[in-house]
Motif scaffolding. Sequence first.
Motif, PDB file in Angstrom:
ATOM      1  N   ALA A  50      74.741  50.469  24.527  1.00 13.22           N
ATOM      2  CA  ALA A  50      74.399  49.172  25.134  1.00 13.22           C
ATOM      3  C   ALA A  50      73.569  49.396  26.387  1.00 13.22           C
ATOM      4  CB  ALA A  50      75.662  48.405  25.476  1.00 13.22           C
ATOM      5  N   LEU A  51      72.664  48.499  26.644  1.00 10.47           N
ATOM      6  CA  LEU A  51      71.876  48.553  27.868  1.00 10.47           C
ATOM      7  C   LEU A  51      72.777  48.233  29.051  1.00 10.47           C
ATOM      8  CD1 LEU A  51      68.720  46.617  26.638  1.00 10.47           C
ATOM      9  CD2 LEU A  51      68.970  49.074  26.923  1.00 10.47           C
ATOM     10  N   PRO A  52      72.471  48.770  30.240  1.00 13.06           N
ATOM     11  CA  PRO A  52      73.329  48.510  31.405  1.00 13.06           C
ATOM     12  C   PRO A  52      73.534  47.032  31.679  1.00 13.06           C
ATOM     13  CG  PRO A  52      71.731  50.228  31.909  1.00 13.06           C
ATOM     14  CD  PRO A  52      71.388  49.688  30.550  1.00 13.06           C
ATOM     15  N   ASP A  53      72.490  46.206  31.513  1.00 11.80           N
ATOM     16  CA  ASP A  53      72.628  44.778  31.761  1.00 11.80           C
ATOM     17  C   ASP A  53      73.534  44.102  30.745  1.00 11.80           C
ATOM     18  OD1 ASP A  53      71.159  44.638  34.023  1.00 11.80           O
ATOM     19  OD2 ASP A  53      69.465  43.577  33.160  1.00 11.80           O
ATOM     20  N   GLN A  54      73.698  44.704  29.577  1.00  8.34           N
ATOM     21  CA  GLN A  54      74.495  44.100  28.525  1.00  8.34           C
ATOM     22  C   GLN A  54      75.921  44.644  28.504  1.00  8.34           C
ATOM     23  OE1 GLN A  54      72.105  45.068  25.155  1.00  8.34           O
ATOM     24  NE2 GLN A  54      70.832  43.246  25.363  1.00  8.34           N
ATOM     25  N   ALA A  55      76.156  45.752  29.171  1.00 10.67           N
ATOM     26  CA  ALA A  55      77.470  46.377  29.167  1.00 10.67           C
ATOM     27  C   ALA A  55      78.469  45.526  29.943  1.00 10.67           C
ATOM     28  CB  ALA A  55      77.398  47.766  29.783  1.00 10.67           C
ATOM     29  N   GLU A  56      79.567  45.231  29.309  1.00 14.00           N
ATOM     30  CA  GLU A  56      80.687  44.541  29.946  1.00 14.00           C
ATOM     31  C   GLU A  56      80.298  43.224  30.618  1.00 14.00           C
ATOM     32  OE1 GLU A  56      83.143  47.149  32.282  1.00 14.00           O
ATOM     33  OE2 GLU A  56      82.468  48.864  31.134  1.00 14.00           O
ATOM     34  N   ALA A  57      79.387  42.496  30.018  1.00 13.99           N
ATOM     35  CA  ALA A  57      79.013  41.184  30.558  1.00 13.99           C
ATOM     36  C   ALA A  57      80.191  40.235  30.380  1.00 13.99           C
ATOM     37  CB  ALA A  57      77.784  40.640  29.844  1.00 13.99           C
ATOM     38  N   PRO A  58      80.622  39.598  31.457  1.00 17.21           N
ATOM     39  CA  PRO A  58      81.758  38.675  31.337  1.00 17.21           C
ATOM     40  C   PRO A  58      81.393  37.443  30.520  1.00 17.21           C
ATOM     41  CG  PRO A  58      80.833  38.560  33.527  1.00 17.21           C
ATOM     42  CD  PRO A  58      80.109  39.660  32.812  1.00 17.21           C
ATOM     43  N   ALA A  59      82.388  36.908  29.851  1.00 18.79           N
ATOM     44  CA  ALA A  59      82.210  35.659  29.106  1.00 18.79           C
ATOM     45  C   ALA A  59      82.073  34.515  30.096  1.00 18.79           C
ATOM     46  CB  ALA A  59      83.412  35.424  28.198  1.00 18.79           C
TER      47      ALA A  59
ATOM     48  N   ARG B  65      70.587  33.498  31.322  1.00 18.77           N
ATOM     49  CA  ARG B  65      69.565  34.492  31.631  1.00 18.77           C
ATOM     50  C   ARG B  65      70.078  35.576  32.582  1.00 18.77           C
ATOM     51  NH1 ARG B  65      67.448  29.671  32.732  1.00 18.77           N
ATOM     52  NH2 ARG B  65      67.217  30.162  34.932  1.00 18.77           N
ATOM     53  N   ALA B  66      71.278  35.421  33.092  1.00 21.02           N
ATOM     54  CA  ALA B  66      71.812  36.352  34.095  1.00 21.02           C
ATOM     55  C   ALA B  66      72.227  37.678  33.462  1.00 21.02           C
ATOM     56  CB  ALA B  66      73.013  35.723  34.802  1.00 21.02           C
ATOM     57  N   SER B  67      72.001  38.742  34.218  1.00 20.16           N
ATOM     58  CA  SER B  67      72.453  40.067  33.787  1.00 20.16           C
ATOM     59  C   SER B  67      73.971  40.146  33.924  1.00 20.16           C
ATOM     60  CB  SER B  67      71.806  41.142  34.665  1.00 20.16           C
ATOM     61  OG  SER B  67      72.317  41.058  35.995  1.00 20.16           O
ATOM     62  N   ALA B  68      74.548  41.216  33.400  1.00 23.52           N
ATOM     63  CA  ALA B  68      75.998  41.411  33.514  1.00 23.52           C
ATOM     64  C   ALA B  68      76.414  41.464  34.983  1.00 23.52           C
ATOM     65  CB  ALA B  68      76.421  42.692  32.793  1.00 23.52           C
ATOM     66  N   ALA B  69      75.627  42.154  35.803  1.00 22.23           N
ATOM     67  CA  ALA B  69      75.948  42.256  37.231  1.00 22.23           C
ATOM     68  C   ALA B  69      75.881  40.888  37.902  1.00 22.23           C
ATOM     69  CB  ALA B  69      74.989  43.224  37.917  1.00 22.23           C
ATOM     70  N   GLU B  70      74.863  40.112  37.571  1.00 13.33           N
ATOM     71  CA  GLU B  70      74.745  38.767  38.141  1.00 13.33           C
ATOM     72  C   GLU B  70      75.901  37.881  37.693  1.00 13.33           C
ATOM     73  OE1 GLU B  70      69.941  38.180  38.514  1.00 13.33           O
ATOM     74  OE2 GLU B  70      70.830  38.151  36.521  1.00 13.33           O
TER      75      GLU B  70
ATOM     76  N   ARG C 114      82.884  35.891  40.419  1.00 13.22           N
ATOM     77  CA  ARG C 114      83.660  36.143  41.642  1.00 13.22           C
ATOM     78  C   ARG C 114      83.523  34.961  42.602  1.00 13.22           C
ATOM     79  NH1 ARG C 114      81.355  40.686  43.309  1.00 13.22           N
ATOM     80  NH2 ARG C 114      82.662  41.886  41.906  1.00 13.22           N
ATOM     81  N   ALA C 115      82.303  34.475  42.790  1.00 13.36           N
ATOM     82  CA  ALA C 115      82.084  33.339  43.690  1.00 13.36           C
ATOM     83  C   ALA C 115      82.794  32.089  43.173  1.00 13.36           C
ATOM     84  CB  ALA C 115      80.589  33.075  43.844  1.00 13.36           C
ATOM     85  N   ALA C 116      82.736  31.876  41.864  1.00 14.35           N
ATOM     86  CA  ALA C 116      83.387  30.703  41.270  1.00 14.35           C
ATOM     87  C   ALA C 116      84.906  30.767  41.461  1.00 14.35           C
ATOM     88  CB  ALA C 116      83.036  30.599  39.792  1.00 14.35           C
ATOM     89  N   ARG C 117      85.494  31.947  41.245  1.00  9.16           N
ATOM     90  CA  ARG C 117      86.949  32.109  41.443  1.00  9.16           C
ATOM     91  C   ARG C 117      87.333  31.821  42.890  1.00  9.16           C
ATOM     92  NH1 ARG C 117      86.313  36.632  38.162  1.00  9.16           N
ATOM     93  NH2 ARG C 117      86.281  37.968  39.985  1.00  9.16           N
ATOM     94  N   GLU C 118      86.513  32.311  43.818  1.00  6.73           N
ATOM     95  CA  GLU C 118      86.803  32.080  45.238  1.00  6.73           C
ATOM     96  C   GLU C 118      86.735  30.593  45.573  1.00  6.73           C
ATOM     97  OE1 GLU C 118      84.088  34.591  47.366  1.00  6.73           O
ATOM     98  OE2 GLU C 118      85.122  36.418  46.712  1.00  6.73           O
ATOM     99  N   ARG C 119      85.742  29.905  45.021  1.00  5.30           N
ATOM    100  CA  ARG C 119      85.638  28.456  45.267  1.00  5.30           C
ATOM    101  C   ARG C 119      86.856  27.722  44.724  1.00  5.30           C
ATOM    102  NH1 ARG C 119      80.346  29.008  42.790  1.00  5.30           N
ATOM    103  NH2 ARG C 119      78.982  29.698  44.461  1.00  5.30           N
TER     104      ARG C 119
END
Length: 70
Positions: A3-12, A42-47, A53-58
Amino acid sequence: MPALPDQAEAPASPCVQICALDSAGICIGCGRSRDEITRWMRASAAERLVICRAARERLALRHLPPTPGR
């Protein structure tokens, strides 16, 4: 093929099918901003991890117990 790094472990998507924005433009269901919801596909896995994380904090801030004396 690995898998490409951007595709690895992308959260649902954090969507919980309660799609309504508050007055600040934040979804009351998942905690994402209007912009984050729009960018999600369009967001990468890192994005996506940053968005989640930001959504959980909100959401955590929204659900804080009342402060005594308030």
